[in-house]
Design a protein around this motif. Structure first.
Motif, PDB file in Angstrom:
ATOM      1  N   THR A  48       0.813  -1.189   0.000  1.00  0.00           N
ATOM      2  CA  THR A  48       0.000   0.000   0.000  1.00  0.00           C
ATOM      3  C   THR A  48       0.863   1.262   0.000  1.00  0.00           C
ATOM      4  O   THR A  48       0.625   2.194  -0.753  1.00  0.00           O
ATOM      5  CB  THR A  48      -0.911  -0.009   1.241  1.00  0.00           C
ATOM      6  OG1 THR A  48      -1.634  -1.216   1.316  1.00  0.00           O
ATOM      7  CG2 THR A  48      -1.846   1.159   1.214  1.00  0.00           C
ATOM      8  N   HIS A  68      -9.413   1.658  -7.903  1.00  0.00           N
ATOM      9  CA  HIS A  68      -9.401   0.203  -7.756  1.00  0.00           C
ATOM     10  C   HIS A  68      -8.916  -0.466  -9.040  1.00  0.00           C
ATOM     11  O   HIS A  68      -9.410  -0.172 -10.135  1.00  0.00           O
ATOM     12  CB  HIS A  68     -10.810  -0.321  -7.446  1.00  0.00           C
ATOM     13  CG  HIS A  68     -11.215  -0.159  -6.017  1.00  0.00           C
ATOM     14  ND1 HIS A  68     -11.898   0.956  -5.563  1.00  0.00           N
ATOM     15  CD2 HIS A  68     -11.040  -0.957  -4.933  1.00  0.00           C
ATOM     16  CE1 HIS A  68     -12.139   0.826  -4.261  1.00  0.00           C
ATOM     17  NE2 HIS A  68     -11.618  -0.320  -3.851  1.00  0.00           N
ATOM     18  N   GLY A  69      -7.947  -1.362  -8.877  1.00  0.00           N
ATOM     19  CA  GLY A  69      -7.478  -2.145 -10.009  1.00  0.00           C
ATOM     20  C   GLY A  69      -6.440  -1.464 -10.865  1.00  0.00           C
ATOM     21  O   GLY A  69      -5.981  -2.044 -11.857  1.00  0.00           O
ATOM     22  N   TYR A  71      -2.648   0.851 -10.835  1.00  0.00           N
ATOM     23  CA  TYR A  71      -1.478   1.137 -10.003  1.00  0.00           C
ATOM     24  C   TYR A  71      -0.527   2.036 -10.786  1.00  0.00           C
ATOM     25  O   TYR A  71      -0.026   1.649 -11.846  1.00  0.00           O
ATOM     26  CB  TYR A  71      -0.782  -0.158  -9.586  1.00  0.00           C
ATOM     27  CG  TYR A  71      -1.705  -1.083  -8.837  1.00  0.00           C
ATOM     28  CD1 TYR A  71      -1.873  -0.973  -7.464  1.00  0.00           C
ATOM     29  CD2 TYR A  71      -2.453  -2.034  -9.521  1.00  0.00           C
ATOM     30  CE1 TYR A  71      -2.747  -1.800  -6.780  1.00  0.00           C
ATOM     31  CE2 TYR A  71      -3.333  -2.871  -8.842  1.00  0.00           C
ATOM     32  CZ  TYR A  71      -3.471  -2.741  -7.480  1.00  0.00           C
ATOM     33  OH  TYR A  71      -4.356  -3.565  -6.801  1.00  0.00           O
ATOM     34  N   ASN A  97      -3.854  -3.630   4.029  1.00  0.00           N
ATOM     35  CA  ASN A  97      -4.963  -4.579   3.921  1.00  0.00           C
ATOM     36  C   ASN A  97      -6.138  -4.267   4.847  1.00  0.00           C
ATOM     37  O   ASN A  97      -6.753  -5.171   5.428  1.00  0.00           O
ATOM     38  CB  ASN A  97      -4.463  -5.999   4.172  1.00  0.00           C
ATOM     39  CG  ASN A  97      -3.847  -6.617   2.926  1.00  0.00           C
ATOM     40  OD1 ASN A  97      -4.536  -6.830   1.928  1.00  0.00           O
ATOM     41  ND2 ASN A  97      -2.556  -6.879   2.979  1.00  0.00           N
ATOM     42  N   ASP A 105      -8.125  -0.810   0.134  1.00  0.00           N
ATOM     43  CA  ASP A 105      -7.897  -2.139   0.715  1.00  0.00           C
ATOM     44  C   ASP A 105      -7.653  -3.110  -0.440  1.00  0.00           C
ATOM     45  O   ASP A 105      -8.587  -3.693  -0.988  1.00  0.00           O
ATOM     46  CB  ASP A 105      -9.119  -2.554   1.542  1.00  0.00           C
ATOM     47  CG  ASP A 105      -8.936  -3.902   2.217  1.00  0.00           C
ATOM     48  OD1 ASP A 105      -7.839  -4.481   2.118  1.00  0.00           O
ATOM     49  OD2 ASP A 105      -9.904  -4.393   2.839  1.00  0.00           O
ATOM     50  N   GLN A 106      -6.387  -3.255  -0.814  1.00  0.00           N
ATOM     51  CA  GLN A 106      -6.005  -4.138  -1.906  1.00  0.00           C
ATOM     52  C   GLN A 106      -4.844  -5.010  -1.452  1.00  0.00           C
ATOM     53  O   GLN A 106      -4.017  -4.570  -0.643  1.00  0.00           O
ATOM     54  CB  GLN A 106      -5.625  -3.330  -3.152  1.00  0.00           C
ATOM     55  CG  GLN A 106      -6.779  -2.485  -3.675  1.00  0.00           C
ATOM     56  CD  GLN A 106      -6.461  -1.772  -4.968  1.00  0.00           C
ATOM     57  OE1 GLN A 106      -7.140  -1.926  -5.961  1.00  0.00           O
ATOM     58  NE2 GLN A 106      -5.420  -0.954  -4.959  1.00  0.00           N
ATOM     59  N   LYS A 179      -1.233  -7.096 -12.536  1.00  0.00           N
ATOM     60  CA  LYS A 179      -1.802  -5.790 -12.185  1.00  0.00           C
ATOM     61  C   LYS A 179      -1.903  -4.918 -13.432  1.00  0.00           C
ATOM     62  O   LYS A 179      -1.178  -5.109 -14.404  1.00  0.00           O
ATOM     63  CB  LYS A 179      -0.923  -5.085 -11.145  1.00  0.00           C
ATOM     64  CG  LYS A 179      -0.546  -5.929  -9.939  1.00  0.00           C
ATOM     65  CD  LYS A 179      -1.733  -6.306  -9.079  1.00  0.00           C
ATOM     66  CE  LYS A 179      -1.289  -7.134  -7.869  1.00  0.00           C
ATOM     67  NZ  LYS A 179      -2.444  -7.579  -7.050  1.00  0.00           N
ATOM     68  N   ASP A 455     -11.976   3.543   0.444  1.00  0.00           N
ATOM     69  CA  ASP A 455     -12.942   2.465   0.628  1.00  0.00           C
ATOM     70  C   ASP A 455     -14.242   3.039   1.170  1.00  0.00           C
ATOM     71  O   ASP A 455     -14.248   4.009   1.938  1.00  0.00           O
ATOM     72  CB  ASP A 455     -12.388   1.411   1.582  1.00  0.00           C
ATOM     73  CG  ASP A 455     -11.200   0.678   0.981  1.00  0.00           C
ATOM     74  OD1 ASP A 455     -11.325   0.201  -0.157  1.00  0.00           O
ATOM     75  OD2 ASP A 455     -10.146   0.603   1.633  1.00  0.00           O
TER      76      ASP A 455
END
Length: 710
Positions: A48, A68-69, A71, A97, A105-106, A179, A455
């Motif tokens: 993170t 999300h998804g 990077y 996490n 939260d990944q 990723k 989140d």
């Protein structure tokens, strides 16, 4: 939407075997680079949070956060840092996490490679040139959250060989799922080292058990939904250890800053001169086995104490030290004006203490203050610091409790970016984050998050903030002419339109909106049901913006009908707009009778009223309201505005209509005391929340029209 994708040459994502979902696990990934001044670049992405060191010296903090998804990949030139025949590059990664507003939260991972002209020197997941992974066991894992909105507090046990991995057994690593990497496309920080301006004084510390200690939902409400370590699982409780401390009154000192000693069971208070944001850097010698507590806050309490729990945070870094000398850099940034350093059970020598600034680069600021007005220059400096510390990888609300990318706040900060830099690079990425992932889980179909990347805790959203996204998008187009992005946003914007349609009543007004209805931090926000007129004013403004962006005449007509209905329905005999209408027992909508200052500003901001159409109301607002209203008895029945958002709407309207004398006096009245106390601008009029809030930097935008900035 279309993204600027990135492909690593050889690296693949990896993490410690079996720990991709472990909360608050920190792992160091280490590579060797042979030769001085080797021309090479470190490319990396992760989850993170990471800090990068070259030969033990801090290089950078990241990553640039994304949806999300996705990077973002950071790239750092290493040549000037490679001053040994054999150089060590360390990426220290904390995988949290848990669900927060600051990070998504990944599952934890790192993907990194060092690229030279002749090829790839080191790459995660590649045999023979792989980074070597080590557990950073100095950093305690099972600790409590920093706040409801941010991940864990930092607590360390440091002894011989701290952060030296040469004699440790490497971890087993495993491949992580593929990723979607994208280019950073954002400015990089300069990481200026900021030092305290004074040692304020010293005092003694004793210890006693208390009947109760600081508590917060971030500690007590941990569950399968709101994640973290429960109190029964914690290996260390810094909120309890600090809570046991009893501080004597601080005694002044004439010591200069630099190196200083803290005898056992005493404390030292330091002043950074202004509310600064960054990583905490320490060079410390423990004369004995002891504990060092680095507590901090943005302000002093009325009794002169540093309250590290002031606004539901635990602003404490704890270091349990074996006798020895250590260099320490925190994993996360903090917003600090005042330090209180406590040595428990033994003496320590602080050889150096800095804040490594995490902020927008000063070198890209193109404006300057051009007046000899000392008060306004002080406010300008505070606004500039507020902008820089809240503009890193997107527009944040505050650099302290949340570090979150809120809508509405960003409407104001985005104007400042364009003025200060001549570009809208951060704004584009900020707006893109909200639409990149498509529909965000846990939100109603069509709704945008209230802040993002974040989140969705307890399925919370603010429908009003989605309207602000559209209003900002309209201004973004005016600033940039970025037709491509506007086209990419179309599907999400019309999904939002469809969301709101189901709340339209027989009059075409939004009624009984769901979610967290928010228009302002004041009594105005108690008046958001059943039909909120400020919400409907923003709804009409949103529809009008969409009609202008996409040539939708039907939405323009709908916006006009809402305007006509509200103006006919909400204006009272007193000459002020009523805030809301409610259903009576017969099911008929009737005015509540409540009137607030902020509702009037919404009417003018959303073009339901103008000085020409509502001259008497406008005259009252200009003359009888404003920063000095608390000193008069005029219109006590009209509930006053809060800084956010009412006062900002007021100032923007004074700016829009050219009332510059009143704009000048209100800026001084609203902000001088903030600039004096923290050197930053605040969320509220008092210190009960963030004392550094990104939207507040908008003061600079108004100063431009006053001829104070060029």
């Amino acid at each position: 939407m279309k993204t600027n994708d990135y492909r690593f040459r050889k690296a693949t994502p990896v993490w410690e075997r079996g720990a991709q979902l472990t909360m608050n696990r920190t792992v160091a990934y280490v590579a060797k680079v042979n030769g001085k001044n080797t021309d090479c670049t470190l490319c990396l992405a992760g989850a993170t949070s990471f800090t990068v060191f070259v030969n033990g010296e801090f290089l950078a903090h990241g990553p640039a956060r994304a949806a999300h998804g996705f990077y973002r990949v950071d790239k750092y030139a290493l040549r000037d840092r490679l001053d040994h025949d054999e150089n060590t590059v360390e990426i220290r990664v904390s995988g949290y996490n848990i669900n927060t507003f600051a990070y998504l939260d990944q599952p934890s991972f790192i993907c990194a490679e060092i690229v030279a002209k002749d090829g790839v020197i080191a790459a995660t997941g590649v045999p023979c040139i792989n980074f070597t992974a080590y557990g950073v066991d100095e950093k305690m894992m099972k600790v409590h959250r920093f706040s409801y909105q941010r991940p864990f507090t930092e607590n360390y046990r440091l002894g011989d060989g701290a952060f030296d991995y040469s004699h440790r057994t490497p971890l087993e690593i495993e491949a992580c799922p593929d990723k979607h990497f994208i280019c950073r496309d954002l400015p990089y920080g300069e990481y200026e080292r900021l030092s305290p301006v004074s040692i304020m004084g010293r005092g003694k510390v004793s210890y006693s058990e208390k009947d109760k200690y600081f508590t917060d939902r971030a500690i007590t409400q941990i569950s399968d939904i709101f994640r973290g370590y429960k109190e029964s699982e914690l290996e260390f409780k810094s909120y309890v250890e600090v809570g046991k401390m009893d501080f004597s009154l601080r005694e002044d000192t004439d010591e200069t800053t630099g190196s200083f000693s803290i005898p056992a069971d005493t404390y030292v208070d330091l002043d950074m001169g202004a509310d600064q944001t960054g990583l905490v850097y320490l060079e410390v010698e423990a004369e004995d086995d002891c504990e060092l507590y680095v507590t901090s806050d943005e302000v002093l309490m009325p009794d002169g104490q540093v309250n590290c729990f002031r606004f539901d945070v635990t602003s404490v870094i704890s270091l349990i030290l074996k006798k020895g000398t250590y260099t320490f850099v925190s994993a996360e940034p903090y917003a600090i004006r005042y330090f209180r350093l406590v040595a428990k059970g033994g003496s320590v020598n602080i050889r150096k203490i800095n804040i490594i600034e995490v902020a927008f680069p000063n070198s890209l600021i193109k404006t300057r203050f051009v007046s000899d007005d000392a008060v306004m220059e002080k406010i300008y400096d505070a606004a500039l610091r507020t902008f820089r510390t809240n503009t890193v990888d997107f527009f944040m609300d505050c650099p302290s409790r949340e570090r979150a990318g809120w809508l509405c706040d960003s409407f104001f900060t985005s104007r400042v970016e364009k003025l200060l830099t001549g570009a809208s690079a951060v704004e584009r990425q900020h707006l893109a984050n909200f639409i990149m992932p498509g529909q965000v889980a846990l939100l109603p179909e069509g709704m945008l998050p209230m802040c993002y990347p974040a989140d969705i805790l307890h399925n919370t959203y603010i429908p009003n903030w989605a309207m602000w996204y559209v209003v900002e998008l309209r201004e973004y187009f005016d600033r940039t002419g970025d037709c491509e992005f506007i086209c990419e946003a179309r599907e999400r914007i019309y999904a939002l339109v469809n969301y709101f349609k189901r709340f339209e009543n027989e009059l075409g007004l939004l009624e009984k909106l769901e979610g967290w209805l928010f228009v302002e931090w004041s009594h105005c926000n108690d008046l958001v049901q059943d039909v909120s007129f400020p919400s409907n004013m923003m709804y009409a403004k949103m529809l009008r913006c969409i009609s202008e962006l996409y040539g939708d005449l039907e939405l323009a007509d709908k916006a006009q009908r809402i305007k006509d209905t509200v103006n006919e329905m909400a204006m009272t005999d007193s000459g002020f707009y009523c805030d809301n209408a409610v259903r009576n027992e017969q099911g008929k909508l009737v005015l509540s009778g409540e009137r607030t200052e902020t509702c009037q500003y919404y009417a003018f901001f959303c073009d339901f009223a103008t000085p020409e159409t509502h001259g008497e109301l406008w005259e009252r607002l200009v003359v009888d309201f404003g920063s000095d209203r608390k000193n008069t008895d005029k219109y006590p029945e009209i509930s006053p505005s809060a800084p956010f958002i009412g006062n900002y709407l007021r100032l923007d309207l004074l700016h829009r209509y050219g009332f510059y004398d009143k704009l000048y006096s209100d800026i001084r009245g609203y902000f001088e005391y903030m600039a004096d106390r923290t050197g930053t601008l605040w969320e509220h009029a008092s210190v009960n929340a963030s004392c550094n809030h990104g939207f507040a930097s908008h003061v600079i935008y108004w100063m431009k029209s006053l001829g104070l900035v060029e």
